[in-house]
Design an enzyme around this catalytic site. Structure first.
Site, PDB file in Angstrom:
ATOM      1  N   GLY A  85       0.847  -1.199   0.000  1.00  9.79           N
ATOM      2  CA  GLY A  85       0.000   0.000   0.000  1.00  9.79           C
ATOM      3  C   GLY A  85       0.874   1.238   0.000  1.00  9.79           C
ATOM      4  O   GLY A  85       2.092   1.160   0.218  1.00  9.79           O
ATOM      5  N   LEU A  86       0.234   2.354  -0.232  1.00 16.73           N
ATOM      6  CA  LEU A  86       0.955   3.636  -0.267  1.00 16.73           C
ATOM      7  C   LEU A  86       1.629   3.923   1.073  1.00 16.73           C
ATOM      8  O   LEU A  86       1.225   3.375   2.110  1.00 16.73           O
ATOM      9  CB  LEU A  86      -0.038   4.773  -0.556  1.00 16.73           C
ATOM     10  CG  LEU A  86      -0.655   4.839  -1.950  1.00 16.73           C
ATOM     11  CD1 LEU A  86      -1.797   5.868  -1.960  1.00 16.73           C
ATOM     12  CD2 LEU A  86       0.404   5.201  -2.997  1.00 16.73           C
ATOM     13  N   GLY A  90       1.978   5.583   4.378  1.00 15.40           N
ATOM     14  CA  GLY A  90       0.935   6.174   5.227  1.00 15.40           C
ATOM     15  C   GLY A  90      -0.415   5.488   5.103  1.00 15.40           C
ATOM     16  O   GLY A  90      -1.387   5.916   5.725  1.00 15.40           O
ATOM     17  N   GLY A 135      -1.201   2.590   6.205  1.00 17.52           N
ATOM     18  CA  GLY A 135      -1.536   1.863   7.443  1.00 17.52           C
ATOM     19  C   GLY A 135      -0.898   0.481   7.517  1.00 17.52           C
ATOM     20  O   GLY A 135      -1.227  -0.311   8.408  1.00 17.52           O
ATOM     21  N   LYS A 136       0.035   0.195   6.614  1.00 16.65           N
ATOM     22  CA  LYS A 136       0.677  -1.128   6.589  1.00 16.65           C
ATOM     23  C   LYS A 136       1.316  -1.478   7.933  1.00 16.65           C
ATOM     24  O   LYS A 136       1.047  -2.528   8.508  1.00 16.65           O
ATOM     25  CB  LYS A 136       1.781  -1.188   5.496  1.00 16.65           C
ATOM     26  CG  LYS A 136       1.297  -0.904   4.092  1.00 16.65           C
ATOM     27  CD  LYS A 136       2.433  -0.997   3.096  1.00 16.65           C
ATOM     28  CE  LYS A 136       3.574  -0.012   3.287  1.00 16.65           C
ATOM     29  NZ  LYS A 136       3.195   1.416   3.146  1.00 16.65           N
ATOM     30  N   SER A 137       2.196  -0.589   8.427  1.00 15.37           N
ATOM     31  CA  SER A 137       2.933  -0.894   9.661  1.00 15.37           C
ATOM     32  C   SER A 137       1.992  -0.976  10.856  1.00 15.37           C
ATOM     33  O   SER A 137       2.155  -1.840  11.719  1.00 15.37           O
ATOM     34  CB  SER A 137       3.991   0.174   9.968  1.00 15.37           C
ATOM     35  OG  SER A 137       4.642   0.562   8.812  1.00 15.37           O
ATOM     36  N   SER A 157       5.963  -1.827  -2.054  1.00 13.07           N
ATOM     37  CA  SER A 157       5.940  -2.777  -3.189  1.00 13.07           C
ATOM     38  C   SER A 157       4.937  -2.326  -4.250  1.00 13.07           C
ATOM     39  O   SER A 157       3.896  -2.962  -4.437  1.00 13.07           O
ATOM     40  CB  SER A 157       5.672  -4.196  -2.702  1.00 13.07           C
ATOM     41  OG  SER A 157       4.675  -4.289  -1.720  1.00 13.07           O
TER      42      SER A 157
HETATM   43  N1  LIG Z   1      10.454   7.986  -2.974  1.00 11.90           N
HETATM   44  C1  LIG Z   1       9.829   7.296  -2.029  1.00 11.90           C
HETATM   45  N2  LIG Z   1       8.710   6.574  -2.336  1.00 11.90           N
HETATM   46  C2  LIG Z   1       8.086   5.880  -1.360  1.00 11.90           C
HETATM   47  N3  LIG Z   1       8.481   5.817  -0.064  1.00 11.90           N
HETATM   48  C3  LIG Z   1       9.598   6.522   0.272  1.00 11.90           C
HETATM   49  C4  LIG Z   1      10.313   7.281  -0.679  1.00 11.90           C
HETATM   50  N4  LIG Z   1      11.374   7.870  -0.064  1.00 11.90           N
HETATM   51  C5  LIG Z   1      11.325   7.496   1.229  1.00 11.90           C
HETATM   52  N5  LIG Z   1      10.264   6.689   1.440  1.00 11.90           N
HETATM   53  C6  LIG Z   1       9.982   6.030   2.724  1.00 11.90           C
HETATM   54  O1  LIG Z   1      10.393   4.676   2.562  1.00 11.90           O
HETATM   55  C7  LIG Z   1       9.339   3.777   2.840  1.00 11.90           C
HETATM   56  C8  LIG Z   1       9.082   2.817   1.665  1.00 11.90           C
HETATM   57  O2  LIG Z   1      10.093   1.861   1.597  1.00 11.90           O
HETATM   58  P1  LIG Z   1       9.791   0.445   0.968  1.00 11.90           P
HETATM   59  O3  LIG Z   1      11.039  -0.354   1.125  1.00 11.90           O
HETATM   60  O4  LIG Z   1       8.545  -0.095   1.550  1.00 11.90           O
HETATM   61  O5  LIG Z   1       9.531   0.823  -0.560  1.00 11.90           O
HETATM   62  S1  LIG Z   1       9.497  -0.113  -1.841  1.00 11.90           S
HETATM   63  O6  LIG Z   1       8.683  -1.299  -1.506  1.00 11.90           O
HETATM   64  O7  LIG Z   1      10.871  -0.487  -2.179  1.00 11.90           O
HETATM   65  O8  LIG Z   1       8.860   0.700  -2.901  1.00 11.90           O
HETATM   66  C9  LIG Z   1       8.107   4.596   3.063  1.00 11.90           C
HETATM   67  O9  LIG Z   1       7.703   4.108   4.308  1.00 11.90           O
HETATM   68  P2  LIG Z   1       6.196   3.758   4.655  1.00 11.90           P
HETATM   69  O10 LIG Z   1       5.622   5.090   4.936  1.00 11.90           O
HETATM   70  O11 LIG Z   1       6.344   2.908   5.873  1.00 11.90           O
HETATM   71  O12 LIG Z   1       5.520   3.039   3.545  1.00 11.90           O
HETATM   72  C10 LIG Z   1       8.550   6.037   3.150  1.00 11.90           C
HETATM   73  O13 LIG Z   1       8.516   6.463   4.480  1.00 11.90           O
HETATM   74  N1  LIG Z   2      -7.974   2.178   9.813  1.00 12.86           N
HETATM   75  C1  LIG Z   2      -6.662   2.452   9.890  1.00 12.86           C
HETATM   76  N2  LIG Z   2      -5.748   1.501   9.605  1.00 12.86           N
HETATM   77  C2  LIG Z   2      -4.420   1.782   9.676  1.00 12.86           C
HETATM   78  N3  LIG Z   2      -3.920   2.989  10.019  1.00 12.86           N
HETATM   79  C3  LIG Z   2      -4.789   3.985  10.296  1.00 12.86           C
HETATM   80  C4  LIG Z   2      -6.190   3.754  10.237  1.00 12.86           C
HETATM   81  N4  LIG Z   2      -6.825   4.911  10.540  1.00 12.86           N
HETATM   82  C5  LIG Z   2      -5.858   5.810  10.805  1.00 12.86           C
HETATM   83  N5  LIG Z   2      -4.633   5.261  10.664  1.00 12.86           N
HETATM   84  C6  LIG Z   2      -3.371   5.985  10.902  1.00 12.86           C
HETATM   85  O1  LIG Z   2      -2.681   6.085   9.666  1.00 12.86           O
HETATM   86  C7  LIG Z   2      -1.275   6.084   9.887  1.00 12.86           C
HETATM   87  C8  LIG Z   2      -0.664   4.975   9.050  1.00 12.86           C
HETATM   88  O2  LIG Z   2       0.729   5.007   9.191  1.00 12.86           O
HETATM   89  P1  LIG Z   2       1.626   3.742   8.981  1.00 12.86           P
HETATM   90  O3  LIG Z   2       1.026   2.550   9.636  1.00 12.86           O
HETATM   91  O4  LIG Z   2       3.014   4.137   9.366  1.00 12.86           O
HETATM   92  O5  LIG Z   2       1.512   3.533   7.388  1.00 12.86           O
HETATM   93  P2  LIG Z   2       2.527   2.827   6.396  1.00 12.86           P
HETATM   94  O6  LIG Z   2       3.269   1.777   7.177  1.00 12.86           O
HETATM   95  O7  LIG Z   2       1.641   2.240   5.341  1.00 12.86           O
HETATM   96  O8  LIG Z   2       3.419   3.908   5.880  1.00 12.86           O
HETATM   97  C9  LIG Z   2      -1.056   5.861  11.382  1.00 12.86           C
HETATM   98  O9  LIG Z   2      -0.841   7.111  11.996  1.00 12.86           O
HETATM   99  C10 LIG Z   2      -2.393   5.266  11.824  1.00 12.86           C
HETATM  100  O10 LIG Z   2      -2.691   5.546  13.171  1.00 12.86           O
END
Ligand SMILES: Nc1ncnc2c1ncn2[C@@H]1O[C@H](COP(=O)(O)OS(=O)(=O)O)[C@@H](OP(=O)(O)O)[C@H]1O
Ligand SMILES: Nc1ncnc2c1ncn2[C@@H]1O[C@H](COP(=O)(O)OP(=O)(O)O)[C@@H](O)[C@H]1O
Length: 197
Positions: free
Chosen positions: A32-33, A35, A37-39, A106
């Site tokens: 997923g994108l 933010g 909510g994956k983690s 991914s």
């Molecule tokens: N250019 C760009 N695009 C997307 N994300 C970025 C980028 N630069 C830094 N970040 C931060 O790195 C996290 C994504 O890393 P991943 O290893 O999951 O990415 S990938 O699967 O290789 O596309 C991602 O973390 P999550 O927010 O946990 O998804 C971002 O915080």
């Molecule tokens: N239904 C939901 N499921 C997952 N996260 C949520 C939801 N509603 C709000 N959130 C908030 O969205 C944010 C997601 O962040 P994070 O889990 O770090 O996303 P990712 O790992 O995809 O980057 C967190 O601050 C979380 O509290």
């Protein structure tokens, strides 16, 4: 594989480990994108499984991109290599009898096809954490969307790099209408229903 590498068969197999652990081993792959909510969901799902007595381990950007994949960036090629290594590591964890939780953007179908090919389709459960770009940008947990919009980060998924939604994920979670706890229950129910745990 090099012709000089000879595989040694170890006595303690994956199926023996699974028997001792009392459950199968496989990968829960969250996509997923940033933010979306994956983690958050992966973390809670792991907690729920762990306290049920299941052997788990979570892989995410924090323990992978700062270690084994240090130095890889976010070009199409670097992401593919990032995910290839993660898939290989996940495969080892599965062989070790562990339910492996992987949370990575991914972004491309071809990235995830590579992961499925390495891990094996039957050993991978794809979970699509479906959150609109607008909502991810509103959350902007790490302030990265703001930077990407300002042009300070290039190749940011959803802004100037693509995200291709899974076509047929095993589990689909729409976080704008599903609470975290409900999402976790949905995952646990799926695993119970399919006799994975
Ligand atoms: N250019 C760009 N695009 C997307 N994300 C970025 C980028 N630069 C830094 N970040 C931060 O790195 C996290 C994504 O890393 P991943 O290893 O999951 O990415 S990938 O699967 O290789 O596309 C991602 O973390 P999550 O927010 O946990 O998804 C971002 O915080
Ligand atoms: N239904 C939901 N499921 C997952 N996260 C949520 C939801 N509603 C709000 N959130 C908030 O969205 C944010 C997601 O962040 P994070 O889990 O770090 O996303 P990712 O790992 O995809 O980057 C967190 O601050 C979380 O509290």
């Amino acid at each position: 594989m090099s012709e000089n590498i000879v595989i040694h068969d170890y006595e303690i197999s994956r199926s023996k480990r699974n028997k001792v652990n009392g459950h199968e081993s496989f990968v829960l792959w969250f996509t997923g994108l940033s933010g979306s909510g994956k983690s958050t969901i992966a973390n809670k799902a792991e907690e729920e499984l762990f306290y049920k007595g299941v052997s788990t381990y979570a892989l995410d950007g924090d323990n992978i991109r700062s270690g084994i994949n240090k130095g890889l960036g976010f070009t199409k090629e670097d992401r593919l290599e990032n995910l290839r290594r993660i898939a290989e590591v996940s495969k080892l964890f599965v062989d070790a009898g562990i339910i492996t939780i992987a949370a990575f953007v991914s972004p491309l179908i071809s990235d995830r096809d590579q992961v499925k090919h390495i891990v094996g389709e039957n050993d991978l459960i794809e979970i699509f954490v479906d959150t609109s770009l607008e909502e991810c940008e509103r959350r902007d947990v790490k302030g990265l969307y703001k930077k990407a919009r300002a042009g300070e980060i290039k190749n940011f998924t959803g802004i100037d790099a693509p995200y291709e939604a899974p076509l047929n994920p095993e589990i689909h979670i729409e976080t704008e209408t599903t609470k975290v706890d409900e999402a976790v229950q949905h995952i646990i129910e799926y695993l119970e229903k399919t006799h994975r745990i």
